[in-house]
Scaffold this motif. Sequence first.
Motif, short mmCIF file in Angstrom:
data_model
loop_
_atom_site.label_atom_id
_atom_site.label_comp_id
_atom_site.label_asym_id
_atom_site.label_seq_id
_atom_site.Cartn_x
_atom_site.Cartn_y
_atom_site.Cartn_z
N TRP A 12 0.85 -1.19 0.00
CA TRP A 12 0.00 0.00 0.00
C TRP A 12 0.89 1.23 0.00
O TRP A 12 1.91 1.26 0.69
CB TRP A 12 -0.90 0.02 1.23
CG TRP A 12 -1.74 -1.20 1.39
CD1 TRP A 12 -1.66 -2.13 2.38
CD2 TRP A 12 -2.80 -1.62 0.53
NE1 TRP A 12 -2.61 -3.11 2.19
CE2 TRP A 12 -3.32 -2.83 1.06
CE3 TRP A 12 -3.37 -1.13 -0.65
CZ2 TRP A 12 -4.36 -3.53 0.47
CZ3 TRP A 12 -4.42 -1.82 -1.24
CH2 TRP A 12 -4.90 -3.00 -0.68
N PHE A 18 -4.64 2.04 2.51
CA PHE A 18 -5.00 0.71 3.01
C PHE A 18 -6.38 0.74 3.65
O PHE A 18 -7.22 -0.14 3.41
CB PHE A 18 -3.96 0.21 4.02
CG PHE A 18 -4.47 -0.88 4.91
CD1 PHE A 18 -4.74 -2.14 4.38
CD2 PHE A 18 -4.72 -0.65 6.25
CE1 PHE A 18 -5.25 -3.16 5.18
CE2 PHE A 18 -5.23 -1.66 7.06
CZ PHE A 18 -5.49 -2.91 6.53
N ALA A 22 -9.44 -1.52 2.47
CA ALA A 22 -10.04 -2.52 3.35
C ALA A 22 -11.50 -2.17 3.64
O ALA A 22 -12.36 -3.06 3.66
CB ALA A 22 -9.26 -2.62 4.66
N SER A 25 -13.47 -3.11 0.69
CA SER A 25 -13.80 -4.53 0.69
C SER A 25 -14.99 -4.81 1.59
O SER A 25 -15.92 -5.53 1.24
CB SER A 25 -12.58 -5.33 1.17
OG SER A 25 -12.97 -6.63 1.53
N VAL A 173 -1.60 -3.74 -6.64
CA VAL A 173 -2.09 -3.35 -5.32
C VAL A 173 -2.18 -1.83 -5.21
O VAL A 173 -3.22 -1.28 -4.86
CB VAL A 173 -1.14 -3.91 -4.24
CG1 VAL A 173 -1.56 -3.44 -2.86
CG2 VAL A 173 -1.12 -5.42 -4.30
N GLU A 178 -5.60 0.29 -4.67
CA GLU A 178 -5.58 1.44 -3.78
C GLU A 178 -6.12 2.68 -4.50
O GLU A 178 -6.93 3.44 -3.96
CB GLU A 178 -4.15 1.69 -3.29
CG GLU A 178 -4.05 2.81 -2.27
CD GLU A 178 -2.65 2.93 -1.67
OE1 GLU A 178 -1.82 2.02 -1.88
OE2 GLU A 178 -2.40 3.93 -0.99
N TYR A 246 -5.03 -8.51 2.27
CA TYR A 246 -4.82 -7.06 2.33
C TYR A 246 -3.78 -6.71 3.40
O TYR A 246 -2.98 -5.79 3.24
CB TYR A 246 -6.15 -6.33 2.58
CG TYR A 246 -6.93 -6.03 1.31
CD1 TYR A 246 -6.62 -6.67 0.11
CD2 TYR A 246 -7.97 -5.10 1.30
CE1 TYR A 246 -7.33 -6.40 -1.05
CE2 TYR A 246 -8.68 -4.82 0.14
CZ TYR A 246 -8.36 -5.47 -1.03
OH TYR A 246 -9.06 -5.20 -2.18
N SER A 331 -11.68 -7.11 -3.83
CA SER A 331 -10.99 -7.88 -2.78
C SER A 331 -11.25 -9.37 -2.93
O SER A 331 -10.39 -10.19 -2.61
CB SER A 331 -11.41 -7.40 -1.39
OG SER A 331 -12.68 -7.88 -1.05
#
Length: 450
Positions: A12, A18, A22, A25, A173, A178, A246, A331
């Motif tokens: 990240w 991040f 997350a 997700s 990623v 991101e 993640y 995700s």
Amino acid sequence: METGSEKRRGVWGTRLGFILAASGSAVGLGNIWKFPYITGEYGGGAFVLVYLGCIALVGLPLMYAELIIGRRGHGSALGSLKALVSQQGGAGRDLSEFTGTLAVASGFLILSYYSVVAGWAIHFLWVSMDLIPLSAEGGAATTFGHLVGDWRLSTLWHTVFLCLTITVVGRGVHEGIERACSRLMPALAGILCVLLVYVGLTGGLARSFEFLFRPDFAKLSGEGVLEALGHAFFTLSLGMGAMITYGSYLQNDRTVVRDGVTVAVLDTVIALLAGLVIFAVVFAANGNPAAGPGLVFVTLPDLFATMPGGELVGMAFFFLLIFAAWSSAISLLEVVVAYFIDQHSLSRTQASWLLGGLIWMAGVGSALWSPVLDFLDNLTTRYMLPVGGLVIAILAGWFVRRGDREAGFLSLGDSGRPLAAVWTVTIRFVTPVLLAAVLLAKMGILRLPW
Ligand code: TRP
């Protein structure tokens, strides 16, 4: 400094990046489609309270477990688990192997039908823009029935949605996931705020508030408690290594605890706000809150059609649904792709398109025949995710070395140690027992007392 392995696997760019990925997700169809309709079905306030309890007792401890396993194990779900428990002998290894494989299978199956449902949201986006007219006879119920019954149409939207997802995951990623989530999540929050202001002006908000926050325990059933627990899981993306994956792109353990809590709080707040908006619309028109899975695709479009400015509101709402689903689907695919990159040395682009293609094929099954969709939904959310969560809890609590287990708490200073102790007891005993109870009850082996 990035190490060679970080360069190859990806990391990240920032802590905020991040958190956005997350929570992207976590916030998904589960929040905006499923949470409101199950809350409606199980009677509102009391169900919400139990759900919040489940987030705290099962969700948070497992969220931490997954993040720290990924962070310390530094690999896909399988790779991380194996790296952390391999020193502990045979059982740990076998359990890791089992969970890692189950995780990939769950991601694969969930995404296959998730993408079909997300595709319906794209269809309704067109409907809300009047590019596809709402059926003159029977309104949204007919439009929805036609969509679900026409596999070619469902497959078309499923294909569009999955291509969007594959494109992002294929880019990596930082560059892909991101970046996409850093745009989608603020947009989502903005739309939700606009919708809240709108329902505040058009009425229904007070009744909606009461429905969600005044518990009436007479309405709560054993079935509702099980559903709340299962959903706490699904909504936080737990039980299939998404947070392990993640977590593995984090650069240090320092803020794992705080970030996990932030993600869980964001997810819960967004589910509650989405519920507030949806029930406000329903109550303002004296609709039925317990309309079931059709709440979002049938009840709401009909109401939008009659509301002042309904076209714009409908559009905003379906954009919200699509954005939420998109960042979650990313995700789901990432879990599968990371596994094939780590274990089978495929390149990211190859893995994304190859696995995405296979998931697309499986999804056509759900588009063709809706019992397949229901079957996969039940199989994954009732059985596979709780089993995955159960084994992850056992591995994290009993097999992972103490240093690795507690690493994330130590940076909290003095409060770290007692918190670590509370977490250890919870993940060793409370979480597994609750999960095992849910599984046994779902299988009909454990009878609920009420
Ligand atoms: N949490 C998402 C939702 O609420 C769905 C989801 C994404 C998910 N990734 C997951 C569920 C991993 C379980 C596991 O819609």
